[in-house]
Design a protein around this motif. Sequence first.
Motif, PDB file in Angstrom:
ATOM      1  N   VAL A  51       0.859  -1.187   0.000  1.00 19.27           N
ATOM      2  CA  VAL A  51       0.000   0.000   0.000  1.00 19.27           C
ATOM      3  C   VAL A  51       0.893   1.235   0.000  1.00 19.27           C
ATOM      4  O   VAL A  51       1.611   1.485   0.968  1.00 19.27           O
ATOM      5  N   ARG A  52       0.885   1.980  -1.092  1.00 18.58           N
ATOM      6  CA  ARG A  52       1.670   3.207  -1.193  1.00 18.58           C
ATOM      7  C   ARG A  52       0.871   4.370  -0.608  1.00 18.58           C
ATOM      8  O   ARG A  52      -0.339   4.463  -0.805  1.00 18.58           O
ATOM      9  N   PHE A  53       1.571   5.261   0.086  1.00 18.34           N
ATOM     10  CA  PHE A  53       0.922   6.433   0.659  1.00 18.34           C
ATOM     11  C   PHE A  53       1.084   7.606  -0.307  1.00 18.34           C
ATOM     12  O   PHE A  53       2.165   8.183  -0.426  1.00 18.34           O
ATOM     13  N   ILE A  54       0.009   7.937  -1.004  1.00 15.60           N
ATOM     14  CA  ILE A  54       0.016   9.023  -1.995  1.00 15.60           C
ATOM     15  C   ILE A  54      -1.177   9.916  -1.691  1.00 15.60           C
ATOM     16  O   ILE A  54      -2.326   9.545  -1.962  1.00 15.60           O
ATOM     17  N   ASP A  55      -0.919  11.078  -1.110  1.00 24.05           N
ATOM     18  CA  ASP A  55      -2.026  11.905  -0.640  1.00 24.05           C
ATOM     19  C   ASP A  55      -2.645  12.795  -1.715  1.00 24.05           C
ATOM     20  O   ASP A  55      -3.741  13.313  -1.540  1.00 24.05           O
ATOM     21  N   ASP A  56      -1.982  12.965  -2.846  1.00 22.64           N
ATOM     22  CA  ASP A  56      -2.487  13.819  -3.910  1.00 22.64           C
ATOM     23  C   ASP A  56      -3.129  12.957  -4.992  1.00 22.64           C
ATOM     24  O   ASP A  56      -2.504  12.018  -5.508  1.00 22.64           O
ATOM     25  N   THR A  57      -4.395  13.258  -5.347  1.00 24.62           N
ATOM     26  CA  THR A  57      -5.101  12.419  -6.311  1.00 24.62           C
ATOM     27  C   THR A  57      -4.458  12.461  -7.697  1.00 24.62           C
ATOM     28  O   THR A  57      -4.438  11.442  -8.403  1.00 24.62           O
ATOM     29  N   ASP A  58      -3.935  13.608  -8.091  1.00 23.30           N
ATOM     30  CA  ASP A  58      -3.270  13.690  -9.395  1.00 23.30           C
ATOM     31  C   ASP A  58      -2.025  12.807  -9.432  1.00 23.30           C
ATOM     32  O   ASP A  58      -1.741  12.148 -10.434  1.00 23.30           O
ATOM     33  N   SER A  59      -1.285  12.789  -8.315  1.00 25.61           N
ATOM     34  CA  SER A  59      -0.092  11.939  -8.244  1.00 25.61           C
ATOM     35  C   SER A  59      -0.472  10.463  -8.252  1.00 25.61           C
ATOM     36  O   SER A  59       0.199   9.640  -8.885  1.00 25.61           O
ATOM     37  N   ALA A  60      -1.568  10.132  -7.547  1.00 23.88           N
ATOM     38  CA  ALA A  60      -2.023   8.745  -7.527  1.00 23.88           C
ATOM     39  C   ALA A  60      -2.470   8.305  -8.915  1.00 23.88           C
ATOM     40  O   ALA A  60      -2.179   7.184  -9.356  1.00 23.88           O
ATOM     41  N   LEU A  61      -3.179   9.184  -9.606  1.00 20.76           N
ATOM     42  CA  LEU A  61      -3.626   8.855 -10.960  1.00 20.76           C
ATOM     43  C   LEU A  61      -2.447   8.694 -11.909  1.00 20.76           C
ATOM     44  O   LEU A  61      -2.422   7.789 -12.754  1.00 20.76           O
ATOM     45  N   SER A  62      -1.444   9.541 -11.748  1.00 22.96           N
ATOM     46  CA  SER A  62      -0.243   9.430 -12.563  1.00 22.96           C
ATOM     47  C   SER A  62       0.462   8.097 -12.307  1.00 22.96           C
ATOM     48  O   SER A  62       0.934   7.436 -13.240  1.00 22.96           O
ATOM     49  N   ALA A  63       0.530   7.692 -11.025  1.00 17.99           N
ATOM     50  CA  ALA A  63       1.160   6.417 -10.674  1.00 17.99           C
ATOM     51  C   ALA A  63       0.407   5.241 -11.292  1.00 17.99           C
ATOM     52  O   ALA A  63       1.013   4.259 -11.727  1.00 17.99           O
ATOM     53  N   LEU A  64      -0.914   5.342 -11.325  1.00 15.31           N
ATOM     54  CA  LEU A  64      -1.721   4.289 -11.942  1.00 15.31           C
ATOM     55  C   LEU A  64      -1.462   4.220 -13.439  1.00 15.31           C
ATOM     56  O   LEU A  64      -1.250   3.138 -14.006  1.00 15.31           O
ATOM     57  N   ARG A  65      -1.447   5.362 -14.082  1.00 13.02           N
ATOM     58  CA  ARG A  65      -1.257   5.401 -15.550  1.00 13.02           C
ATOM     59  C   ARG A  65       0.140   4.930 -15.944  1.00 13.02           C
ATOM     60  O   ARG A  65       0.327   4.346 -17.013  1.00 13.02           O
TER      61      ARG A  65
END
Length: 603
Positions: free
Chosen positions: A482-496
């Motif tokens: 489980v990665r801790f990514i508090d910014d939704t844009d950063s999380a979406l970038s990580a997914l993409r």
Amino acid sequence: MKKKLLTLTLLLVLVLAGCVKTKSEVESEGKEDGGKGSSNEKVQIEVLGTAAGEEDLNIVRDQLIKNGFDVKLNIQPDYGSFSAQKDAGNFDIALSSWTTVTGNPDYAVRALFKTDGANSLVKDAKVDELIDQASRETADEYTNTYKELEQQLVTEKAFIAPLYNSFKAQGVNKEVLNPDTVRLAKSRAVAWETIDFKDGAKRTTEPLITQQAIGDLTSLDPIKGNDGSINTLNTNMYVRLVNLTDEDEVVSDGSLSHNYAMAEGNSDYYFLLRDDIHFASVSDGNVIDSGERVGAEDVVFSLERAKDKDSVPDHRTYSLHERIKSAEIVTDLTELKNTKISGSEETVLEKLEQGLKTKLSGIVEHKTEADNGKGDYQVVKVTTTEPFPQVLNYLAHQSAGIVSEKQVKNINTYDVASFNLDTDIPYGDQRTITEGAKYNNQLYASGPYILVKKNDYQAEFVKNPGYRTGSEFEPKISTVIVRFIDDTDSALSALRNGEIHLFNGVPETKYDLVEKADNLLLQKSDSNAVAYLQFNTAGRKVSQSENLRKAVLFSINQDEFLNYYHGNKKKAYSTVSPLVDTGNELVADSSKVKEFLEAYHKE
């Protein structure tokens, strides 16, 4: 760019404004500017929210201005700053939200609106009465009661102004994961044990990588937290007596029970326990089967401490379980034979035996004596303080997770009254699993996974080797990160980019980015999340005037929110809306706004 500059400017103004004012200071100011003036004078409304909710705040501001209000936005950079402002009383209305993670309407209202609720600003005898009345009724009976509750809460008193009901969405890397194995439930957190790779050969060699916003964990003791930092983690670490389906139906699937039964009178609930789950523990960094079976003794211990607000310091979930009168092990088979289930001539025994390969030949007291293959089972009875069918939903919540009586007692040797966080290390404290010199993992997990270690960036979970081995509920993937990514844009970038495989919580404004990506799949479903405006009920003009609150209420046009989010929101009337169809609907009405403002000026 202009939007970012506006946000930075607002935040800079707030920072330069200095310290948070005390509640007494706010009340004093409220009295100083409490004069209503002439009917032509605009009423100022201070709207509190966070930077993350700026779009909603702007829509609310524009709607209020259009209806003749003077609006002051109080935008805070994060939830902590927002809470400080709210606690100090620095608002007329606060942009708020609530998600009913238990799938039952009592949870949607009790803590928020009952006089003694943990998060309540409302003090109204009729609201209290209706909340309690509905809690005693079954789903077939309570619709009219919740309709009347909404009318008192919104129509009559305008304690809140509803905005919308959100959808729930997550992005899945369909090139790595098999999307058919990834659940998206309306209420419960993501269940990891069903998730599988597209290539099954990777189960033991590669981790499933997901994310969450918060890395500072409240507690890994299930009764000591009920927030976004631990809901998903504790849901996957501790088994419960029952579970929720993706549509919020209470079932035994994937739980500690084979079956459950509600007895006549709706106060006694029986659970027939499984014998194929062991606690997992961590030794020298490795996950092992502790050899200790999860049994009725652990269930009784877990529920008795869950309902007792003094069982641990900083108990944050006892209000969910305070309707439990007792939990006990049943040892008399005759009791099951002679007790009828609610609304039927069927007996509790018949209900508990449904679908079993081996019927009950006896029920045993000690978990070491249980042998389901031979017909020897353990049975737990939960009794509520009054008829309370919704107790089953609370038993499906992560806070009702089953802990090891032996292990928790071994760790929690401190005195609750004199507990000192600097010297006492309670069960579930994240310090025991945080990488560092004092690393000493004390966890005993009854669920499909156990947390091995964490740092500031991620947490690592490993499959429980003693969980439902050989069944369809045995975890498919050995390791979950489980990665801790508090910014939704950063999380979406990580997914993409393939850095994570699953992103639960894709915002509505980003759906198209997931849908257009060749390697991703957007899963979307209804949710129990509702956004609303919470009125300040102390020290402000809106606190004393129903007319002023109603003027704000009828200024809200929900269609404008739906249009802004391109139809990815639904109308709501209260936090109950996603759960009970009451037929109530808020319709914006400028003529009513004018009427209530005129009445306010005449008060």
